[in-house]
Design an enzyme around this catalytic site. Structure first.
Site, PDB file in Angstrom:
ATOM      1  N   HIS A 261       4.119   9.432  -7.357  1.00 48.08           N
ATOM      2  CA  HIS A 261       4.174   9.226  -8.031  1.00 48.08           C
ATOM      3  C   HIS A 261       5.311   8.133  -8.318  1.00 48.08           C
ATOM      4  CE1 HIS A 261       4.297   9.318 -12.736  1.00 48.08           C
ATOM      5  NE2 HIS A 261       4.294  10.645 -12.834  1.00 48.08           N
ATOM      6  N   HIS A 302      -4.017   2.471  -7.746  1.00 46.76           N
ATOM      7  CA  HIS A 302      -3.395   3.018  -8.931  1.00 46.76           C
ATOM      8  C   HIS A 302      -5.040   3.825  -9.662  1.00 46.76           C
ATOM      9  CE1 HIS A 302      -1.830   4.086 -13.176  1.00 46.76           C
ATOM     10  NE2 HIS A 302      -0.569   3.513 -12.621  1.00 46.76           N
ATOM     11  N   ASP A 360       6.015   0.055  -9.300  1.00 46.29           N
ATOM     12  CA  ASP A 360       6.412   0.045  -7.381  1.00 46.29           C
ATOM     13  C   ASP A 360       7.089  -0.998  -6.625  1.00 46.29           C
ATOM     14  OD1 ASP A 360       5.044   3.282  -9.069  1.00 46.29           O
ATOM     15  OD2 ASP A 360       7.422   3.111  -9.029  1.00 46.29           O
TER      16      ASP A 360
HETATM   17  C1  SDX Z   1       2.540   5.043 -10.401  1.00 44.99           C
HETATM   18  O1  SDX Z   1      -0.839   7.212 -12.930  1.00 44.99           O
HETATM   19  C2  SDX Z   1       0.645   6.582 -14.003  1.00 44.99           C
HETATM   20  O2  SDX Z   1      -0.317   5.653 -14.371  1.00 44.99           O
HETATM   21  C3  SDX Z   1       1.130   6.473 -12.879  1.00 44.99           C
HETATM   22  C4  SDX Z   1       2.481   5.298 -12.631  1.00 44.99           C
HETATM   23  C5  SDX Z   1       3.559   5.615 -14.400  1.00 44.99           C
HETATM   24  O3  SDX Z   1       4.238   5.179 -14.635  1.00 44.99           O
HETATM   25  O4  SDX Z   1       3.180   7.051 -14.475  1.00 44.99           O
HETATM   26  O5  SDX Z   1       1.514   4.682 -12.805  1.00 44.99           O
HETATM   27  C6  SDX Z   1       3.645   5.142 -11.900  1.00 44.99           C
HETATM   28  O6  SDX Z   1       2.858   6.328  -9.580  1.00 44.99           O
HETATM   29  C7  SDX Z   1       2.197   4.120  -9.959  1.00 44.99           C
HETATM   30  C8  SDX Z   1       1.946   4.662  -8.212  1.00 44.99           C
HETATM   31  C9  SDX Z   1       2.685   5.048  -7.786  1.00 44.99           C
HETATM   32  N1  SDX Z   1       2.441   5.690  -6.013  1.00 44.99           N
HETATM   33  C10 SDX Z   1       2.488   4.833  -5.092  1.00 44.99           C
HETATM   34  O7  SDX Z   1       1.779   3.086  -4.741  1.00 44.99           O
HETATM   35  C11 SDX Z   1       1.820   5.562  -3.783  1.00 44.99           C
HETATM   36  C12 SDX Z   1       0.310   4.656  -3.416  1.00 44.99           C
HETATM   37  N2  SDX Z   1      -0.719   4.727  -3.849  1.00 44.99           N
HETATM   38  C13 SDX Z   1      -1.135   5.890  -3.349  1.00 44.99           C
HETATM   39  O8  SDX Z   1      -1.468   6.931  -3.210  1.00 44.99           O
HETATM   40  C14 SDX Z   1      -2.869   5.690  -4.488  1.00 44.99           C
HETATM   41  O9  SDX Z   1      -3.139   4.747  -4.719  1.00 44.99           O
HETATM   42  C15 SDX Z   1      -2.916   6.850  -6.012  1.00 44.99           C
HETATM   43  C16 SDX Z   1      -1.765   7.971  -5.680  1.00 44.99           C
HETATM   44  C17 SDX Z   1      -1.527   5.357  -6.919  1.00 44.99           C
HETATM   45  C18 SDX Z   1      -3.213   6.429  -6.886  1.00 44.99           C
HETATM   46  O10 SDX Z   1      -4.485   7.255  -5.878  1.00 44.99           O
HETATM   47  P1  SDX Z   1      -6.065   7.931  -6.253  1.00 44.99           P
HETATM   48  O11 SDX Z   1      -6.214   7.214  -8.081  1.00 44.99           O
HETATM   49  O12 SDX Z   1      -5.561   9.195  -6.271  1.00 44.99           O
HETATM   50  O13 SDX Z   1      -7.014   7.183  -5.473  1.00 44.99           O
HETATM   51  P2  SDX Z   1      -7.938   7.601  -4.530  1.00 44.99           P
HETATM   52  O14 SDX Z   1      -6.454   8.148  -3.773  1.00 44.99           O
HETATM   53  O15 SDX Z   1      -8.689   8.576  -4.665  1.00 44.99           O
HETATM   54  O16 SDX Z   1      -8.408   6.071  -3.065  1.00 44.99           O
HETATM   55  C19 SDX Z   1      -9.080   5.421  -3.065  1.00 44.99           C
HETATM   56  C20 SDX Z   1      -9.386   5.351  -2.236  1.00 44.99           C
HETATM   57  C21 SDX Z   1      -9.038   6.143  -0.980  1.00 44.99           C
HETATM   58  O17 SDX Z   1      -9.805   5.498  -0.276  1.00 44.99           O
HETATM   59  P3  SDX Z   1     -11.176   5.837   0.388  1.00 44.99           P
HETATM   60  O18 SDX Z   1     -11.102   7.405   0.192  1.00 44.99           O
HETATM   61  O19 SDX Z   1     -12.540   5.633  -0.924  1.00 44.99           O
HETATM   62  O20 SDX Z   1     -12.335   6.124   1.768  1.00 44.99           O
HETATM   63  O21 SDX Z   1      -8.502   3.459  -1.917  1.00 44.99           O
HETATM   64  C22 SDX Z   1      -7.661   4.339  -0.756  1.00 44.99           C
HETATM   65  C23 SDX Z   1      -8.057   6.267  -0.501  1.00 44.99           C
HETATM   66  O22 SDX Z   1      -7.687   5.988   1.031  1.00 44.99           O
HETATM   67  N3  SDX Z   1      -6.404   3.798  -1.258  1.00 44.99           N
HETATM   68  C24 SDX Z   1      -4.995   3.468  -0.502  1.00 44.99           C
HETATM   69  C25 SDX Z   1      -4.222   3.527  -0.963  1.00 44.99           C
HETATM   70  N4  SDX Z   1      -4.514   3.931  -2.033  1.00 44.99           N
HETATM   71  C26 SDX Z   1      -5.836   4.219  -2.748  1.00 44.99           C
HETATM   72  N5  SDX Z   1      -4.848   2.453   1.080  1.00 44.99           N
HETATM   73  C27 SDX Z   1      -4.068   2.166   1.587  1.00 44.99           C
HETATM   74  N6  SDX Z   1      -3.017   2.155   0.733  1.00 44.99           N
HETATM   75  C28 SDX Z   1      -2.732   2.932  -0.534  1.00 44.99           C
HETATM   76  N7  SDX Z   1      -1.782   2.312  -1.281  1.00 44.99           N
END
Ligand code: SDX
Length: 424
Positions: A261, A302, A360
C-alpha cells in the site's frame, strides 16, 4: 434507487432469492446481498475484490479507463488548476470553495498547525533510528489524549473541527518525526508560508523555490484521497465503532505503512537503488515474473487501475519539471526508472496482467529529488492522504451507520469435547 433485481437460484432453496440492485451516478451497480443471511448464506469475497462496502460521494475511480474524480473533478484538472488545501475543502464539503470560503478554511488550518509539547516529547522519546511511520502512528493516536474528551462525534461541527485540526497538524507531526530521526530539534510552523511550503520549511529550516513548493503541494494533492483503499477502509471500520477521529486516523496510518500500500513508494526507491543501473533491469524484471520468487516490481500494479494510474502521469510531469530545475536529468535513478517503466510496459507478462506504474512509482523518485529521505516517503503519503481519510470518516458519521462486522467461511474443527492432559 430503481426496481432492478437479481434473482439467485440456490440448490436446496425452493424459490430464487430476490436481491435489490442499486445504481450509482457513475460506475457499476451494486447488489444488496442482505437477504442472503435469512437464507443462511454469506457472500465470500476475500480482499473485498468485488465488494462495495459503503455508499460515498467523495471520490470516483474508473480503473478500466484511468479516471479519478474528486467531487466530479478530474485529478488532472485539480493538479493543474487547484492546490492541496482547496482539494481538502472539496473532499470535506463536496464543492469547491469560493474565495471567501477558501480564505477562512486556510485561516482555520493555519490556526491549528502547532502541536502540544507533550506530542513533541513523545516523538523525542523514540530511538533516532525508529522508522518515522512508527513515530507518526503513535503521535497521531496521542492527539486523542488532548481532544477526545471535548469531541462529540455526533455533532457535525465538532467532527468538522477535528477534521481541520488533523489536516493542519499532520505536516507538523511529519516534520517533527523527520527532524527527530536526524537528531534535530523541531522547527515551529511558519503561518506566513503556504501549507506544502511550510512543511518543507519545517523539515529543513530553509525556504524553497516556487517550483519545489508547487511540486510538494502536488504530491500532497495527488495522494489526498482514493475511494475505499485499504487504509481508508480501515479508518471507516475503526470509526464505525464510535472511536475518536485521531484513533481512527492512527489506524489508517498503520495500514498505509505496508509495502503493498503506501509503503510502496519507499520500496520503489529501495528497489531502484538495489537495481543500481540499467544493466541489471532485466534480472529484476525476470524475478518479478518468476512465480517462485516473491519479488514484485514495486510501484507496478493496482487493484483497481487496469489501464493506467492517472496520478502517476501527473507525478511524472512533476518529476520532469523538478529534475530540469535541479539539473537532474542525468540522475541515474531516474534513468533506471524510465528504462524499467519502458521495459515493463513492453513485456507481455505485465501487459497481460495489466500491471502499469501506479502513483508510488514516480512519487518516490520525485520525493528523493525534493531532498526527502526514503524512510519519510510513506509519512508524506500519510500526510497527503489524511484529508481523504477524515473526509470518509466525516461522511460515514453524517448518515446513519452500523458498526462494521464482517463474517467468515469457517473451516476449523467441528464441536468436540475437551481432552484431559493425561489422554492427549
Ligand atoms: C497503493 O487501493 C488503492 O487505491 C491503493 C493506492 C491508494 O492511493 O490508496 O492506489 C496506493 O497502494 C498503490 C499500490 C502500491 N503497491 C505496489 O506498488 C506494490 C506492488 N504491487 C502489488 O503488490 C500489487 O499489484 C497490488 C498489491 C498493488 C495489487 O495487487 P492485487 O490487486 O491483489 O493483484 P494480485 O496480487 O492478485 O496480482 C495479480 C497478478 C498476480 O499474478 P498471478 O497470481 O495472476 O499469476 O499480477 C501479479 C501477481 O503475482 N502482480 C505482480 C505485481 N502486481 C501484481 N507481479 C509482479 N510485480 C507486481 N508489482
Amino acid at each position: 434507487m430503481t426496481d432492478k433485481k437479481a434473482h439467485l437460484t440456490v440448490d436446496g432453496i425452493d424459490d430464487p432469492v430476490e436481491l435489490a440492485i442499486y445504481p450509482g451516478t457513475l460506475g457499476p451497480d451494486v447488489v444488496d446481498v442482505g437477504p442472503l443471511t435469512k437464507q443462511g448464506l454469506f457472500t465470500y469475497d476475500p480482499g473485498f475484490v468485488s465488494t462495495a462496502a459503503c455508499e460515498s460521494k467523495i471520490t470516483f475511480i474508473d480503473g478500466a479507463n484511468g479516471v479519478l474524480l474528486h467531487g466530479g473533478y478530474p485529478i488532472e484538472e485539480l493538479a493543474e488548476h487547484s492546490n492541496h488545501l482547496e482539494v481538502c475543502y472539496l473532499l470535506l464539503n463536496g464543492e469547491l470553495p469560493n474565495q471567501q470560503e477558501l480564505e477562512s478554511f486556510i485561516e482555520e488550518i493555519d490556526a491549528n498547525r502547532s502541536v502540544d509539547d507533550s506530542i513533541a516529547k513523545l516523538i523525542a522519546s523514540f530511538a533516532r533510528d525508529a522508522h518515522p511511520m512508527s513515530m507518526l502512528c503513535s503521535a497521531t493516536a496521542a492527539l486523542a489524549a488532548q481532544y477526545h474528551d471535548n469531541l462529540d462525534i455526533s455533532e457535525e461541527q465538532q467532527r468538522y473541527n477535528s477534521a481541520v485540526n488533523i489536516i493542519a497538524k499532520m505536516p507538523t507531526l511529519a516534520a517533527m518525526c523527520y527532524r527527530h530521526s536526524k537528531g534535530l530539534a523541531p522547527i515551529a510552523p511558519d503561518t506566513r508560508l503556504r501549507y506544502a511550503e511550510n512543511f518543507l520549511y519545517m523539515m529543513s529550516g530553509e525556504h524553497v523555490s516556487e517550483t519545489l513548493a508547487r511540486a510538494m503541494n502536488r504530491v500532497f494533492l495527488l495522494h489526498a484521497d482514493h475511494e475505499q483503499n485499504a487504509s481508508t477502509s480501515t479508518v471507516r471500520l475503526a470509526g464505525s465503532s464510535g472511536t475518536n477521529p485521531y484513533a481512527a486516523i492512527a489506524a489508517g496510518v498503520a495500514t498505509l505503512w505496508g509495502p503493498s500500500h503506501g509503503g510502496a513508494n519507499e520500496a520503489v526507491l529501495n528497489m531502484l537503488n538495489e537495481i543500481g543501473d540499467e544493466s541489471r533491469i532485466d534480472e529484476f524484471v525476470a524475478r518479478a515474473k518468476d512465480k517462485d520468487d516473491p519479488f514484485r516490481l514495486m510501484g507496478f500494479g493496482h487493484r483497481v487501475y487496469k489501464n493506467f494510474d492517472p496520478r502517476s502521469r501527473v507525478m511524472k510531469k512533476c518529476c520532469d519539471e523538478v529534475f530540469s530545475e535541479l539539473g537532474l536529468e542525468e540522475d541515474p535513478l531516474l534513468k533506471v526508472a524510465i528504462r524499467l517503466e519502458k521495459i515493463a510496459l513492453e513485456d507481455d507478462y505485465f501487459i497481460s496482467k495489466k500491471l502499469y506504474p501506479n502513483v508510488d512509482f514516480y512519487s518516490g523518485i520525485l520525493l528523493k529529488a525534493l531532498g526527502i529521505p526514503v524512510e519519510l516517503f510513506t509519512v508524506i503519503f500519510a500526510t497527503g492522504r489524511t484529508p481523504g481519510w477524515i473526509a470518509h470518516w466525516h461522511e460515514m458519521l453524517s448518515e446513519p451507520y452500523k458498526i462494521g462486522r464482517p463474517r467468515q467461511l469457517y473451516t476449523g474443527s467441528t464441536k468436540r469435547s475437551f481432552v484431559a492432559m493425561a489422554d492427549r
